[in-house]
Design a protein around this motif. Structure first.
Motif, PDB file in Angstrom:
ATOM      1  N   ILE A   5     -26.320 -67.251 -33.185  1.00 31.25           N
ATOM      2  CA  ILE A   5     -26.370 -67.118 -34.641  1.00 31.25           C
ATOM      3  C   ILE A   5     -25.049 -66.515 -35.116  1.00 31.25           C
ATOM      4  N   PHE A   6     -24.475 -67.117 -36.141  1.00 32.03           N
ATOM      5  CA  PHE A   6     -23.315 -66.547 -36.823  1.00 32.03           C
ATOM      6  C   PHE A   6     -23.789 -65.986 -38.164  1.00 32.03           C
ATOM      7  N   LEU A   7     -23.370 -64.778 -38.460  1.00 31.07           N
ATOM      8  CA  LEU A   7     -23.735 -64.125 -39.717  1.00 31.07           C
ATOM      9  C   LEU A   7     -22.501 -63.976 -40.592  1.00 31.07           C
ATOM     10  N   VAL A   8     -22.578 -64.495 -41.812  1.00 36.82           N
ATOM     11  CA  VAL A   8     -21.509 -64.352 -42.807  1.00 36.82           C
ATOM     12  C   VAL A   8     -22.122 -63.683 -44.027  1.00 36.82           C
ATOM     13  N   SER A   9     -21.655 -62.491 -44.358  1.00 34.08           N
ATOM     14  CA  SER A   9     -22.186 -61.780 -45.522  1.00 34.08           C
ATOM     15  C   SER A   9     -21.009 -61.315 -46.379  1.00 34.08           C
ATOM     16  N   ILE A  10     -20.968 -61.801 -47.631  1.00 33.46           N
ATOM     17  CA  ILE A  10     -19.843 -61.521 -48.518  1.00 33.46           C
ATOM     18  C   ILE A  10     -20.365 -61.130 -49.894  1.00 33.46           C
ATOM     19  N   GLY A  11     -19.816 -60.058 -50.461  1.00 33.18           N
ATOM     20  CA  GLY A  11     -20.163 -59.697 -51.828  1.00 33.18           C
ATOM     21  C   GLY A  11     -20.574 -58.250 -51.963  1.00 33.18           C
ATOM     22  N   ALA A  16     -32.952 -61.602 -30.621  1.00 32.01           N
ATOM     23  CA  ALA A  16     -33.543 -62.944 -30.527  1.00 32.01           C
ATOM     24  C   ALA A  16     -32.537 -63.953 -29.993  1.00 32.01           C
ATOM     25  N   LEU A  17     -31.275 -63.857 -30.441  1.00 26.96           N
ATOM     26  CA  LEU A  17     -30.185 -64.723 -29.978  1.00 26.96           C
ATOM     27  C   LEU A  17     -28.890 -63.928 -30.059  1.00 26.96           C
ATOM     28  N   PRO A  18     -27.883 -64.302 -29.292  1.00 29.72           N
ATOM     29  CA  PRO A  18     -26.576 -63.656 -29.453  1.00 29.72           C
ATOM     30  C   PRO A  18     -26.098 -63.780 -30.901  1.00 29.72           C
ATOM     31  N   LEU A  19     -25.643 -62.669 -31.452  1.00 25.55           N
ATOM     32  CA  LEU A  19     -25.292 -62.609 -32.868  1.00 25.55           C
ATOM     33  C   LEU A  19     -23.844 -62.151 -33.043  1.00 25.55           C
ATOM     34  N   THR A  20     -23.079 -62.966 -33.785  1.00 24.81           N
ATOM     35  CA  THR A  20     -21.696 -62.642 -34.128  1.00 24.81           C
ATOM     36  C   THR A  20     -21.549 -62.796 -35.629  1.00 24.81           C
ATOM     37  N   GLU A  65     -10.474 -64.443 -41.092  1.00 28.29           N
ATOM     38  CA  GLU A  65     -11.484 -64.137 -40.075  1.00 28.29           C
ATOM     39  C   GLU A  65     -12.714 -65.025 -40.227  1.00 28.29           C
ATOM     40  N   LEU A  66     -13.110 -65.281 -41.449  1.00 29.60           N
ATOM     41  CA  LEU A  66     -14.270 -66.145 -41.688  1.00 29.60           C
ATOM     42  C   LEU A  66     -14.016 -67.563 -41.192  1.00 29.60           C
ATOM     43  N   LEU A  67     -12.851 -68.110 -41.518  1.00 31.69           N
ATOM     44  CA  LEU A  67     -12.520 -69.462 -41.072  1.00 31.69           C
ATOM     45  C   LEU A  67     -12.420 -69.541 -39.550  1.00 31.69           C
ATOM     46  N   GLN A  68     -11.846 -68.510 -38.948  1.00 30.55           N
ATOM     47  CA  GLN A  68     -11.755 -68.474 -37.485  1.00 30.55           C
ATOM     48  C   GLN A  68     -13.140 -68.531 -36.855  1.00 30.55           C
ATOM     49  N   LEU A  69     -14.068 -67.764 -37.399  1.00 34.57           N
ATOM     50  CA  LEU A  69     -15.429 -67.760 -36.859  1.00 34.57           C
ATOM     51  C   LEU A  69     -16.100 -69.108 -37.063  1.00 34.57           C
ATOM     52  N   MET A  70     -15.992 -69.686 -38.254  1.00 26.63           N
ATOM     53  CA  MET A  70     -16.660 -70.954 -38.546  1.00 26.63           C
ATOM     54  C   MET A  70     -16.145 -72.082 -37.657  1.00 26.63           C
ATOM     55  N   GLN A  71     -14.891 -72.033 -37.309  1.00 22.63           N
ATOM     56  CA  GLN A  71     -14.311 -73.104 -36.499  1.00 22.63           C
ATOM     57  C   GLN A  71     -14.802 -73.093 -35.058  1.00 22.63           C
ATOM     58  N   THR A  72     -15.511 -72.044 -34.662  1.00 20.96           N
ATOM     59  CA  THR A  72     -16.105 -72.000 -33.316  1.00 20.96           C
ATOM     60  C   THR A  72     -17.581 -72.391 -33.327  1.00 20.96           C
ATOM     61  N   ALA A  73     -18.122 -72.716 -34.498  1.00 21.94           N
ATOM     62  CA  ALA A  73     -19.531 -73.126 -34.593  1.00 21.94           C
ATOM     63  C   ALA A  73     -19.697 -74.556 -34.098  1.00 21.94           C
ATOM     64  N   ASP A  74     -20.904 -74.857 -33.617  1.00 21.94           N
ATOM     65  CA  ASP A  74     -21.239 -76.226 -33.185  1.00 21.94           C
ATOM     66  C   ASP A  74     -22.717 -76.475 -33.438  1.00 21.94           C
ATOM     67  N   GLU A  75     -23.233 -77.576 -32.880  1.00 22.05           N
ATOM     68  CA  GLU A  75     -24.623 -77.939 -33.154  1.00 22.05           C
ATOM     69  C   GLU A  75     -25.627 -76.938 -32.584  1.00 22.05           C
ATOM     70  N   ASP A  76     -25.197 -76.084 -31.687  1.00 25.99           N
ATOM     71  CA  ASP A  76     -26.070 -75.053 -31.131  1.00 25.99           C
ATOM     72  C   ASP A  76     -26.073 -73.773 -31.950  1.00 25.99           C
ATOM     73  N   THR A  77     -25.402 -73.799 -33.088  1.00 25.45           N
ATOM     74  CA  THR A  77     -25.219 -72.590 -33.894  1.00 25.45           C
ATOM     75  C   THR A  77     -26.039 -72.655 -35.180  1.00 25.45           C
ATOM     76  N   ALA A  94     -17.728 -75.173 -40.543  1.00 22.42           N
ATOM     77  CA  ALA A  94     -18.722 -74.925 -39.494  1.00 22.42           C
ATOM     78  C   ALA A  94     -19.223 -76.206 -38.855  1.00 22.42           C
ATOM     79  N   GLY A  95     -18.745 -77.354 -39.286  1.00 21.11           N
ATOM     80  CA  GLY A  95     -19.052 -78.635 -38.649  1.00 21.11           C
ATOM     81  C   GLY A  95     -20.535 -78.943 -38.591  1.00 21.11           C
ATOM     82  N   ALA A  96     -21.046 -79.154 -37.366  1.00 20.28           N
ATOM     83  CA  ALA A  96     -22.428 -79.613 -37.163  1.00 20.28           C
ATOM     84  C   ALA A  96     -23.435 -78.480 -37.062  1.00 20.28           C
ATOM     85  N   ALA A  97     -23.045 -77.269 -37.421  1.00 23.35           N
ATOM     86  CA  ALA A  97     -23.975 -76.147 -37.369  1.00 23.35           C
ATOM     87  C   ALA A  97     -25.071 -76.313 -38.427  1.00 23.35           C
ATOM     88  N   THR A  98     -26.227 -75.713 -38.168  1.00 18.75           N
ATOM     89  CA  THR A  98     -27.293 -75.642 -39.165  1.00 18.75           C
ATOM     90  C   THR A  98     -27.021 -74.439 -40.065  1.00 18.75           C
TER      91      THR A  98
END
Length: 449
Positions: free
Chosen positions: A64-70, A87-91, A126-138, A201-205
């Motif tokens: 799971i990738f967590l993005v919280s802004i605001g 529940a799952l590895p969280l970044t 930093e946000l873009l760097q994280l999103m670019q590592t996402a895939d269909e398993d994310t 984030a490509g094919a991530a949900t």
């Protein structure tokens, strides 16, 4: 915890109408607080994450990738992290206004506001760097609240400097544009807004949870829509710029880019599960809670959001006139109005914000009317460039200022309402709330003594 969330004092309505108005704001904010709303809508049930009415089977994902802004980024992130547990590895990356002792795997950053600065550009990287590592398993959780537009930013085109983009934001703040049009412009010059952070984030949900500081039903405008497909167009950008003289001239690099500006994403790729969005709180939440409180206090209540996004002076005249038309001598009246008013600033402005500007104009309009009380406050606890959230006024405010040797007309014309209200003791000072669901305006017409 914000200071006003601990306040429980109750001011009797008839004995202290202005105190009652401030008490009302305190109680409304207690009822729309972010942690409570997250607890109700973001729940882990076995291997399923329930977000509102949507469910995500976590067995389908590896991370799971967590993005919280605001402005509400920290309380939203805190609840999500606590709920998910192991529940799952969280970044993740959390971008807010203050510092936060984030748990391992979560990068906490301070963003700039209301104009993006160096911190905002670092956050976007930093946000873009994280999103670019996402895939269909994310599974990517986007927790977006008001203020996100400025706190994380990156120019879409390399020819646009960060200085040019910041200067453009500064002009936007003084332009008098409503938030919808403002964010249309922000989206099209940004590398992360208008759905582009989601596209990275490509094919991530994707699952988006929003605390809305925009008109109800316009979710892709919240935080300039980093995680949602965009409904605005380049044609709109060009039209808004042409119709807004205070934005001219646009920085040269941005003007050149405008000639070949690409459309924002109108659709986004789907992942293993359909992507979802949920509006957790909005200005409607302010109104719903206020109705219950003032009705219980014996007021006849009228909700009128007609003047949302109007010029502050026009909105003040409209609501005061509505209060006069609706008032009946024997029955106390309360007019409730949520949303935002606009202020077009020409030249150097003083200290204040749209809420205090509206309140001072109302004070002028109700001068001498002892049964009127009015308040305008920002739910984020901050109004413009002042430390106050807003102000409360009555029929004596204008004359009290004059008797104290102040010039309320000059304060109004120079957008310098805060020093006047501070001197009179009429500011509303809760401190930053960790929330942002627009502004609440209230006009009380009490029984004549």
């Amino acid at each position: 915890m914000p200071p006003f969330l601990d306040r429980e004092e109750i001011a009797p309505r008839q004995q202290n109408p202005k105190g009652y108005a401030q008490w009302l704001f305190t109680q409304v904010m207690l009822r729309v607080n972010v942690p409570r709303s997250m607890r109700d809508s973001f729940v882990l049930e076995g291997s399923e994450l329930r977000v509102g009415e949507d469910r995500f089977d976590l067995r389908l994902f590896k991370r799971i990738f967590l993005v919280s802004i605001g402005k509400a980024s920290v309380p939203m992130a805190e609840h999500a992290i606590q709920t998910l547990g192991d529940a799952l590895p969280l970044t993740g990356v959390v971008v807010g206004l203050g510092t936060w002792a984030a748990p391992p795997g979560i990068l906490s950053l301070r963003g700039d506001h209301p104009v993006p600065g160096r911190n905002s550009f670092v956050a976007a990287h930093e946000l873009l760097q994280l999103m670019q590592t996402a895939d269909e398993d994310t599974l990517v959780l986007y927790l977006i609240s008001g203020g996100a537009s400025a706190m994380a930013e990156a120019p879409l085109d390399a020819s646009i400097s960060s200085e040019d983009l910041s200067a453009f934001y500064r002009r936007l703040l003084h332009s008098g544009l409503a938030i919808g049009k403002t964010n249309v412009l922000r989206k099209h010059f940004s590398a992360i807004k208008g759905g582009r952070l989601a596209l990275a984030a490509g094919a991530a949900t994707r699952c988006t949870v929003l605390i809305s500081d925009v008109p109800p039903g316009r979710l892709d405008i919240v935080g300039s829509g980093p995680s949602l497909a965009d409904t605005s167009t380049v044609e709109e950008v060009r039209r808004i710029l042409a119709e807004t003289p205070l934005l001219a001239p646009v920085p040269e690099a941005m003007a050149r880019f405008l000639e070949q500006m690409p459309e924002t994403p109108k659709t986004l790729p789907e992942g293993r599960l359909p992507s979802t969005s949920l509006s957790l709180l909005s200005s409607d939440s302010l109104i719903e809670e206020a109705i219950q409180l003032v009705s219980t206090a014996g007021y006849r209540v009228i909700v009128d959001n007609t003047c949302d996004d109007w010029d502050y002076s026009d909105a003040a005249k409209y609501l005061v006139e509505r209060a006069r038309e609706e008032s009946v001598a024997s029955i106390p009246l309360c007019i409730l109005s949520a949303g935002e008013v606009t202020v077009s600033i020409k030249g150097q402005a003083g200290l204040g914000g749209r809420n205090q500007q509206w309140a001072l104009r109302v004070a002028q309009l109700i001068d001498g009317q002892s049964n009127f009380v009015a308040m305008s406050v920002g739910s984020d606890g901050i109004d413009g460039n002042s430390p106050a959230a807003g102000a409360v006024v009555d029929g004596s405010t204008w004359q009290r200022a004059l008797r104290a040797g102040m010039n309320p007309q000059n304060a109004l014309e120079s957008f310098n309402a805060y020093p006047l209200f501070e001197a009179l003791g009429d500011t509303v000072d809760p401190g930053p709330s960790g929330n942002n669901i627009r502004d609440l305006r209230v006009i009380f017409v009490n029984k004549q003594p």
